[in-house]
Motif scaffolding. Structure first.
Motif, mmCIF file in Angstrom:
data_model
loop_
_atom_site.group_PDB
_atom_site.id
_atom_site.type_symbol
_atom_site.label_atom_id
_atom_site.label_comp_id
_atom_site.label_asym_id
_atom_site.label_seq_id
_atom_site.Cartn_x
_atom_site.Cartn_y
_atom_site.Cartn_z
ATOM 1 N N ALA A 274 0.898 -1.154 -0.184
ATOM 2 C CA ALA A 274 0.064 -0.110 -0.086
ATOM 3 C C ALA A 274 0.749 1.167 0.065
ATOM 4 C CB ALA A 274 -1.071 -0.013 1.209
ATOM 5 N N VAL A 275 2.109 1.108 0.389
ATOM 6 C CA VAL A 275 3.164 2.271 0.425
ATOM 7 C C VAL A 275 3.194 2.642 -0.707
ATOM 8 C CG1 VAL A 275 4.999 3.198 1.460
ATOM 9 C CG2 VAL A 275 3.886 1.508 2.785
ATOM 10 N N GLN A 276 3.045 3.913 -1.022
ATOM 11 C CA GLN A 276 3.367 4.668 -2.534
ATOM 12 C C GLN A 276 4.831 5.163 -2.448
ATOM 13 O OE1 GLN A 276 0.079 7.108 -3.854
ATOM 14 N NE2 GLN A 276 -1.245 5.690 -3.289
ATOM 15 N N VAL A 277 5.661 4.420 -2.642
ATOM 16 C CA VAL A 277 7.076 4.500 -2.336
ATOM 17 C C VAL A 277 7.506 5.697 -3.673
ATOM 18 C CG1 VAL A 277 9.471 3.741 -2.428
ATOM 19 C CG2 VAL A 277 7.617 2.529 -1.184
ATOM 20 N N LEU A 278 8.147 6.725 -3.448
ATOM 21 C CA LEU A 278 8.387 7.591 -4.534
ATOM 22 C C LEU A 278 9.619 7.140 -5.205
ATOM 23 C CD1 LEU A 278 7.862 11.133 -2.992
ATOM 24 C CD2 LEU A 278 6.450 10.049 -4.546
ATOM 25 N N PRO A 279 9.869 7.639 -6.579
ATOM 26 C CA PRO A 279 11.182 6.822 -7.267
ATOM 27 C C PRO A 279 12.290 7.136 -6.763
ATOM 28 C CG PRO A 279 9.648 7.697 -8.662
ATOM 29 C CD PRO A 279 9.019 8.228 -7.270
ATOM 30 N N ILE A 280 12.563 8.176 -5.933
ATOM 31 C CA ILE A 280 13.854 8.739 -5.268
ATOM 32 C C ILE A 280 14.438 7.721 -4.340
ATOM 33 C CG2 ILE A 280 12.788 10.249 -3.696
ATOM 34 C CD1 ILE A 280 16.572 10.413 -5.109
ATOM 35 N N PHE A 281 13.386 7.070 -3.729
ATOM 36 C CA PHE A 281 13.797 6.021 -2.584
ATOM 37 C C PHE A 281 14.276 4.776 -3.331
ATOM 38 C CE2 PHE A 281 10.818 9.146 -0.579
ATOM 39 C CZ PHE A 281 11.682 9.503 0.409
ATOM 40 N N ASP A 282 13.484 4.327 -4.210
ATOM 41 C CA ASP A 282 13.820 3.229 -5.003
ATOM 42 C C ASP A 282 15.383 3.352 -5.494
ATOM 43 O OD1 ASP A 282 11.640 1.660 -4.636
ATOM 44 O OD2 ASP A 282 10.505 2.729 -6.397
ATOM 45 N N LEU A 283 15.792 4.591 -5.988
ATOM 46 C CA LEU A 283 17.084 4.596 -6.699
ATOM 47 C C LEU A 283 18.005 4.829 -5.535
ATOM 48 C CD1 LEU A 283 18.685 5.961 -8.975
ATOM 49 C CD2 LEU A 283 18.194 8.163 -8.339
ATOM 50 N N ILE A 284 17.590 5.333 -4.307
ATOM 51 C CA ILE A 284 18.604 5.372 -3.218
ATOM 52 C C ILE A 284 18.968 3.803 -2.598
ATOM 53 C CG2 ILE A 284 18.976 6.133 -0.839
ATOM 54 C CD1 ILE A 284 17.193 8.480 -1.429
ATOM 55 N N ALA A 285 17.850 3.063 -2.350
ATOM 56 C CA ALA A 285 18.067 1.667 -1.967
ATOM 57 C C ALA A 285 18.955 1.006 -3.064
ATOM 58 C CB ALA A 285 16.665 1.227 -1.985
ATOM 59 N N ARG A 286 18.556 1.339 -4.387
ATOM 60 C CA ARG A 286 19.377 0.317 -5.232
ATOM 61 C C ARG A 286 20.970 0.821 -5.545
ATOM 62 N NH1 ARG A 286 15.964 1.614 -9.002
ATOM 63 N NH2 ARG A 286 17.031 3.265 -10.173
ATOM 64 N N VAL A 330 -5.218 5.223 2.332
ATOM 65 C CA VAL A 330 -5.210 4.524 3.738
ATOM 66 C C VAL A 330 -3.918 3.454 3.748
ATOM 67 C CG1 VAL A 330 -6.373 2.406 4.632
ATOM 68 C CG2 VAL A 330 -7.671 4.332 3.865
ATOM 69 N N LEU A 331 -3.268 3.389 4.739
ATOM 70 C CA LEU A 331 -2.023 2.784 4.598
ATOM 71 C C LEU A 331 -1.995 1.508 5.523
ATOM 72 C CD1 LEU A 331 1.225 3.279 3.918
ATOM 73 C CD2 LEU A 331 1.312 4.454 5.897
ATOM 74 N N GLY A 332 -2.818 1.315 6.600
ATOM 75 C CA GLY A 332 -2.900 0.142 7.342
ATOM 76 C C GLY A 332 -3.749 0.328 8.384
ATOM 77 N N GLU A 333 -3.656 -0.201 9.600
ATOM 78 C CA GLU A 333 -4.422 -0.260 10.873
ATOM 79 C C GLU A 333 -3.644 -0.387 11.979
ATOM 80 O OE1 GLU A 333 -7.401 -3.167 10.718
ATOM 81 O OE2 GLU A 333 -5.868 -4.941 10.304
ATOM 82 N N LEU A 334 -4.561 0.039 13.220
ATOM 83 C CA LEU A 334 -3.917 -0.530 14.462
ATOM 84 C C LEU A 334 -4.082 -1.754 14.860
ATOM 85 C CD1 LEU A 334 -4.239 2.810 16.291
ATOM 86 C CD2 LEU A 334 -2.414 2.128 14.839
ATOM 87 N N VAL A 335 -3.042 -2.470 15.436
ATOM 88 C CA VAL A 335 -3.535 -3.799 15.844
ATOM 89 C C VAL A 335 -2.918 -3.887 17.498
ATOM 90 C CG1 VAL A 335 -3.476 -4.890 13.587
ATOM 91 C CG2 VAL A 335 -1.308 -4.762 14.961
ATOM 92 N N GLU A 336 -3.339 -4.868 18.349
ATOM 93 C CA GLU A 336 -3.055 -5.207 19.553
ATOM 94 C C GLU A 336 -1.539 -5.922 19.662
ATOM 95 O OE1 GLU A 336 -5.584 -6.972 21.935
ATOM 96 O OE2 GLU A 336 -7.259 -5.523 21.718
ATOM 97 N N SER A 337 -0.450 -5.080 19.744
ATOM 98 C CA SER A 337 0.720 -5.621 19.564
ATOM 99 C C SER A 337 1.829 -4.599 20.347
ATOM 100 C CB SER A 337 1.353 -5.795 18.309
ATOM 101 O OG SER A 337 2.520 -6.130 18.274
ATOM 102 N N ASP A 338 2.956 -5.145 20.870
ATOM 103 C CA ASP A 338 3.786 -4.166 21.556
ATOM 104 C C ASP A 338 5.165 -3.979 20.558
ATOM 105 O OD1 ASP A 338 5.228 -6.621 21.843
ATOM 106 O OD2 ASP A 338 5.565 -6.405 23.799
ATOM 107 N N GLU A 339 4.870 -4.337 19.385
ATOM 108 C CA GLU A 339 5.919 -4.216 18.334
ATOM 109 C C GLU A 339 6.252 -2.971 17.709
ATOM 110 O OE1 GLU A 339 6.632 -7.300 15.473
ATOM 111 O OE2 GLU A 339 5.354 -8.419 16.547
ATOM 112 N N GLY A 340 5.300 -1.851 17.975
ATOM 113 C CA GLY A 340 5.283 -0.487 17.559
ATOM 114 C C GLY A 340 4.907 -0.264 16.094
ATOM 115 N N VAL A 341 5.863 -1.017 15.158
ATOM 116 C CA VAL A 341 5.513 -0.904 13.792
ATOM 117 C C VAL A 341 5.716 -2.334 12.953
ATOM 118 C CG1 VAL A 341 5.986 0.059 11.456
ATOM 119 C CG2 VAL A 341 6.067 1.477 13.566
ATOM 120 N N ILE A 342 4.634 -2.577 12.336
ATOM 121 C CA ILE A 342 4.825 -4.116 11.563
ATOM 122 C C ILE A 342 4.503 -3.655 10.025
ATOM 123 C CG2 ILE A 342 3.641 -6.246 11.500
ATOM 124 C CD1 ILE A 342 2.881 -5.979 14.267
#
Length: 344
Positions: A274-286, A330-342
């Protein structure tokens, strides 16, 4: 008669250049004046009268930040009229996470040598940022510091103050599993992670001038793109939807910033596709062979703000944000967890 010191000039500080810079920046500053601004520049303090209409329990909210090593890109490109927008954005985007509306801004510019036209260019960007944020530029400081900064370099920082009714301060503790996360798109790298960016691309004038088809522009023009200012979008959203929390995705990316607005028993479950990653980030990672986990822990990845709302308000929230010219989804939702970000 204005002050003048030949001895100070010989030491590297030309006070007359400071006077010229002030004269050049006045027109830019005038454009930011709002009803509450009671003083112009030049005094020992900036005066601002708060409009308390509709506010019964006023709470001041402040934010301070700088532009960071993104300034190195501005130096190499000799482009100085946009970094001021970044400076304002980094402050006001934090303030609105509490539900506050920014009221005024002050900047601080430290230089190795005062070039009045360059200072005016920088301030023009600060003024533009203030206009976008709907706040007044009521003061600032320019410090000429020979021997401390190189003559062609400078640092830029500032702070802003906003106000919110105590009863309208956002309450992250009201969040629950099932609440929806709405993303607001960024304009690019914004003003974080540039130490890594500069390392990945071995930034110099030649590399910044390279045109990348994926970006549709040169690397330099992409990287210098100003940070989005989300004040108008968030104020519109707050008027129409019961917002539970807001996260400004800055340094530390998703993994550091989203948990700052969550109770300890909840985590943000984000759909990677769902994350609409911008091209600059793909270029940085690559280019830098950077693992995806590190990318999401350093950059905004195309998401400048994340808003938490009840699932029944998700469509309304997206529509409210989009009506201001920003792009939300819409990117995601909240869930019961102590992981912070999944991210899955």
């Amino acid at each position: 008669m204005k002050s003048y010191s030949e001895s100070y000039k010989k030491a590297g500080v030309d006070v007359t250049a400071g006077y010229k810079a002030v004269e050049l920046m006045k027109a830019h500053i005038a454009k930011t004046m709002t009803a509450g601004a009671l003083s112009g520049i030049g005094g020992f303090g900036g005066l601002y009268e708060l409009d308390m209409t509709g506010i019964t329990k006023p709470v001041l909210v402040s934010g301070t930040d700088g532009v960071g090593t993104k300034l190195k890109i501005a130096f190499l490109m000799d482009k100085h009229n946009t970094v001021g927008i970044d400076c304002v954005a980094m402050c006001v985007n934090d303030i609105i996470c509490c539900g506050a509306k920014p009221q005024f801004f002050l900047d601080y510019i430290a230089v190795g040598k005062n070039y009045p036209e360059k200072i005016a260019d920088i301030v023009s960007g600060v003024a533009e940022g203030c206009i976008q944020a709907g706040c007044a530029l009521i003061g600032g400081e320019t410090a000429e510091m020979p021997g401390f900064y190189p003559v062609d370099e400078y640092d830029l920082a500032g702070f802003s103050v906003g106000v919110v009714d105590k009863d309208k301060i956002l309450k992250p503790e009201t969040q629950k599993a099932g609440d929806v996360l709405v993303a607001i798109k960024s304009s690019g790298v914004h003003s974080n992670g540039f130490s890594l960016v500069r390392n990945v691309f071995t930034v110099n004038e030649q590399n910044l001038a390279r045109h990348f088809s994926d970006l549709g522009t040169t690397l330099g023009e992409c990287l210098i793109t100003p940070t989005k200012i989300y004040v108008k979008a968030i104020m519109k959203l707050l008027d129409e939807v019961q917002v539970k929390s807001i996260s400004h995705i800055t340094g530390g990316g998703f993994y550091e910033n989203i948990p700052r607005s969550l109770p300890s028993n909840l985590a943000a479950k984000i759909e990677r596709n769902a994350v609409q990653v911008l091209p600059i980030f793909d270029l940085i990672a690559r280019t830098g062979n950077i693992p995806e986990r590190d990318m999401f822990n350093t950059f905004n990845m195309g998401v400048g703000m994340i808003v938490s709302v009840d699932k029944n308000d998700a469509d309304k929230a997206v529509a409210a944000i989009n009506s201001t010219g920003e792009e939300a989804y819409v990117l995601g939702e909240l869930v019961e967890s102590d992981e912070g970000v999944i991210i899955c």
